[in-house]
Design an enzyme around this catalytic site. Sequence first.
Site, short mmCIF file in Angstrom:
data_model
loop_
_atom_site.label_atom_id
_atom_site.label_comp_id
_atom_site.label_asym_id
_atom_site.label_seq_id
_atom_site.Cartn_x
_atom_site.Cartn_y
_atom_site.Cartn_z
N THR A 53 -3.84 -49.89 -7.49
CA THR A 53 -4.99 -50.81 -7.63
C THR A 53 -5.53 -50.85 -9.05
O THR A 53 -6.47 -51.59 -9.33
CB THR A 53 -6.12 -50.39 -6.67
OG1 THR A 53 -6.51 -49.04 -6.97
CG2 THR A 53 -5.66 -50.49 -5.22
N VAL A 59 -2.65 -51.21 -14.74
CA VAL A 59 -1.20 -51.11 -14.90
C VAL A 59 -0.52 -51.17 -13.54
O VAL A 59 0.54 -51.80 -13.39
CB VAL A 59 -0.81 -49.83 -15.66
CG1 VAL A 59 0.70 -49.65 -15.68
CG2 VAL A 59 -1.35 -49.88 -17.09
N CYS A 84 1.97 -47.00 -25.35
CA CYS A 84 2.19 -48.44 -25.49
C CYS A 84 2.48 -48.85 -26.93
O CYS A 84 3.39 -49.65 -27.19
CB CYS A 84 0.99 -49.21 -24.95
SG CYS A 84 -0.61 -48.62 -25.52
N SER A 137 -7.61 -53.72 -23.48
CA SER A 137 -6.96 -53.39 -22.20
C SER A 137 -6.23 -52.06 -22.26
O SER A 137 -5.95 -51.45 -21.23
CB SER A 137 -5.99 -54.50 -21.78
OG SER A 137 -5.07 -54.79 -22.82
N HIS A 191 -1.07 -55.52 -28.36
CA HIS A 191 -1.27 -54.70 -29.55
C HIS A 191 -0.48 -55.31 -30.71
O HIS A 191 0.65 -55.78 -30.54
CB HIS A 191 -0.76 -53.28 -29.32
CG HIS A 191 -1.56 -52.48 -28.35
ND1 HIS A 191 -2.80 -52.85 -27.89
CD2 HIS A 191 -1.29 -51.27 -27.77
CE1 HIS A 191 -3.26 -51.92 -27.06
NE2 HIS A 191 -2.36 -50.97 -26.97
#
Length: 333
Positions: A12, A15, A130, A160, A238
Amino acid sequence: MKKINLAVVGATGMVGRTFLKVLEDRDFPFEKLFCFASKKSAGEIVVCKGKEYVVEELTEASFDQDIDIALFSAGGDISLKFAPIAAAKGVVVIDNSSAWRMDPNVPLVVPEVNPHVLKNHKNIIANPNCSTIQAMVVLKPLYEAFGIKRIVYSTYQAVSGSGVKGVYDLEEGLKGNNPLSCYAHPIAGNCLPQIDVFESNGYTKEEMKMIDETKKILEDDALKITATAVRVPIFYSHSESVNIELEKPFEVEAIKSLLSSSKGLVLQDDPANGIYPLAASAAGTDPVYVGRIRRDESLENGINLWIVADNIRKGAATNAIQIAETLIERNLI
């Protein structure tokens, strides 16, 4: 590709929900799908490939079921507790947290870069940071063709990357409210030169992740690397300015040709016509985009690059699912 039984842990979260979207977008071949989250989220309904799934509470008994691969994105503490439980029951865990990345017994994988290390997995595989993932897709072909002496990372990272709290701070900040639920200072209209906590050497944890993970993935502890990571007021993708000192002489056009033919990369490099990677254009897509390729005239064999990717897709969910695909393709599961 054979079908397997799959679990999503943290289904939930930001990601976790993107896992489900990418599984659908890539038509990942699962037979059964199990969705787990905290007790608070248990009972929620999530959707994948047009089918509804009821989220179950994650417990130590969750992996007693017939599960082949579990995609984890529920935070480091959850991964430290539950990944070994799942692994002991024969489940291959692909973990999106930082919990296992620097463990010498755990492969740290970007499928376009170092899939060969998957053969040594012991049922836990780490997804890199990331910002590291997108850089590696560009740096690996350069490393192989020219060698690399030194890397200078400067990152411009979307909110995010901080999860729902980071998105909330920016959404509210743009309304003029400027809450501080996630950051030490308002993010709207601002740039924050701090991502994660500061360490004793003056670098943030995020910056050290990039340095350490790059060395592990490229299998070169002698690399000279420095980094500055900055949070910027955009929602997704990014961006990175990367300055590299190569071992060998090069021609810029040869670099462009090499990168344009490299797996997972899209070359966008026509600055005279305003064509270069943009965070807004990368959002919602899976490739890594590279452009603004130019010689660093202050340094022998130096080059500058601009690298952009969606941090929630390629920087997290897509990379993890690509790892799962690679395991299946190579009969490593």
